[in-house]
Design a protein around this motif. Structure first.
Motif, PDB file in Angstrom:
ATOM      1  N   MET A 238    -128.933 -27.398  62.055  1.00  0.00           N
ATOM      2  CA  MET A 238    -128.625 -27.286  63.612  1.00  0.00           C
ATOM      3  C   MET A 238    -129.945 -26.776  64.238  1.00  0.00           C
ATOM      4  O   MET A 238    -130.195 -27.350  65.449  1.00  0.00           O
ATOM      5  N   ALA A 239    -130.620 -25.706  63.730  1.00  0.00           N
ATOM      6  CA  ALA A 239    -131.964 -25.154  64.478  1.00  0.00           C
ATOM      7  C   ALA A 239    -133.005 -26.192  64.338  1.00  0.00           C
ATOM      8  O   ALA A 239    -133.714 -26.089  65.327  1.00  0.00           O
ATOM      9  N   CYS A 240    -133.200 -26.871  63.298  1.00  0.00           N
ATOM     10  CA  CYS A 240    -134.186 -27.855  63.074  1.00  0.00           C
ATOM     11  C   CYS A 240    -134.105 -29.189  64.075  1.00  0.00           C
ATOM     12  O   CYS A 240    -134.868 -29.399  64.673  1.00  0.00           O
ATOM     13  N   ILE A 241    -132.922 -29.565  64.224  1.00  0.00           N
ATOM     14  CA  ILE A 241    -132.645 -30.616  65.080  1.00  0.00           C
ATOM     15  C   ILE A 241    -132.857 -30.194  66.543  1.00  0.00           C
ATOM     16  O   ILE A 241    -133.428 -30.734  67.350  1.00  0.00           O
ATOM     17  N   GLY A 242    -132.448 -28.900  66.926  1.00  0.00           N
ATOM     18  CA  GLY A 242    -132.814 -28.641  68.256  1.00  0.00           C
ATOM     19  C   GLY A 242    -134.251 -28.203  68.547  1.00  0.00           C
ATOM     20  O   GLY A 242    -134.549 -28.600  69.527  1.00  0.00           O
ATOM     21  N   TYR A 243    -134.857 -27.807  67.647  1.00  0.00           N
ATOM     22  CA  TYR A 243    -136.302 -27.470  67.685  1.00  0.00           C
ATOM     23  C   TYR A 243    -137.024 -28.706  67.992  1.00  0.00           C
ATOM     24  O   TYR A 243    -137.862 -29.016  68.701  1.00  0.00           O
ATOM     25  N   SER A 244    -136.676 -29.807  67.126  1.00  0.00           N
ATOM     26  CA  SER A 244    -137.246 -30.973  67.127  1.00  0.00           C
ATOM     27  C   SER A 244    -137.097 -31.817  68.581  1.00  0.00           C
ATOM     28  O   SER A 244    -137.692 -32.447  69.231  1.00  0.00           O
ATOM     29  N   PHE A 245    -135.567 -31.522  68.627  1.00  0.00           N
ATOM     30  CA  PHE A 245    -135.350 -32.351  70.145  1.00  0.00           C
ATOM     31  C   PHE A 245    -136.095 -31.828  71.368  1.00  0.00           C
ATOM     32  O   PHE A 245    -136.691 -32.359  72.136  1.00  0.00           O
ATOM     33  N   PHE A 246    -136.030 -30.520  71.386  1.00  0.00           N
ATOM     34  CA  PHE A 246    -136.740 -29.647  72.640  1.00  0.00           C
ATOM     35  C   PHE A 246    -138.273 -29.978  72.514  1.00  0.00           C
ATOM     36  O   PHE A 246    -139.148 -30.016  73.432  1.00  0.00           O
TER      37      PHE A 246
END
Length: 180
Positions: A69-77
Motif C-alpha cells: 500500500m505504501a509503494c502504490i501510494g508513493y508511485s501514484f503521487f
C-alpha cells in the motif's frame, strides 16, 4: 565557515547511507533465508529484556501499514508530480522530478536516521544540496527555477521522515501504536 556546514551534512548523509545499505542487505538476506525455510539468528535474547521493554515493543509493533500500500501510494503521487510539476514550472523537466523521487527515499531514510539520533531535521540542508545540483544540471537559462523547485520538492518529501521519526519515538516511549 560555510564549508563546515557541508562537512556536517556529508557526515550525517554518509552515516545514513551506510545504515541504509546495511539494513537493505540484512533485509534481503532475511527474505532469502525465509524463502529457503531457514531461521535467521538475530543475536538478541528476548529473555534478558525487562518486561516493560517487551511490552513497549509489542505495543509499538502491533499495528503496521502494508508495504504494498505504501509503494502504490508513493508511485501514484510520484506519477501525479511528474505530470503536474513540469506543467506548473516549464523549467523543471519531467526527468528532474523522476530523479528527485528516485533519490528521495534514500535521503528520507538518512534524514530519519539522523533525526532519531540527534533530533535535528536536516531536510533543509538536503534541499540546499539539491538546489545546487539541479541548478548546475539545468544550466543558466532555467537553472534558478529548476533548482528552487527541486529544493522544495526534496525538502517537502524528506522533511516528513523526520516528523514521522519523532512520532515513532513518542509512540514507543508512551506505549502507543504509531499508526493510529
Amino acid at each position: 565557515m560555510f564549508f563546515l556546514v557541508f562537512i556536517s551534512i556529508a557526515l550525517i548523509l554518509g552515516d545514513g547511507l551506510y545504515n541504509f545499505v546495511k539494513i537493505l542487505a540484512i533485509t534481503i538476506r532475511s527474505v532469502h533465508l525465509r524463502m529457503q525455510g531457514k531461521a535467521l539468528k538475530t543475536g538478541t535474547n528476548q529473555q534478558n529484556k525487562p518486561t516493560d521493554e517487551l511490552h513497549r515493543n509489542e505495543t509499538f509493533m502491533k499495528d503496521n501499514i502494508l508495504i504494498w500500500m505504501a509503494c502504490i501510494g508513493y508511485s501514484f503521487f510520484s506519477i501525479i508530480s511528474v505530470i503536474a510539476i513540469p506543467r506548473m514550472f516549464p523549467e523543471m523537466r519531467w526527468y528532474y522530478v523522476v530523479i528527485a523521487y528516485l533519490f528521495a527515499p534514500a535521503l528520507g531514510f538518512c534524514n530519519a536516521y539522523g533525526a532519531g539520533l540527534t533530533d535535528m531535521n536536516m531536510a533543509y540542508n538536503y534541499g540546499k544540496d539539491t538546489l545546487f545540483v539541479l541548478a548546475a544540471w539545468a544550466r543558466k537559462d532555467s537553472g534558478v527555477v529548476a533548482g528552487l523547485v527541486g529544493c522544495g520538492l526534496i525538502k517537502s518529501i524528506v522533511s516528513i521522515s523526520a516528523d514521522l521519526m519523532q512520532d515513532f519515538k513518542s509512540g514507543h516511549l508512551t506505549f502507543t501504536s504509531p499508526v493510529f
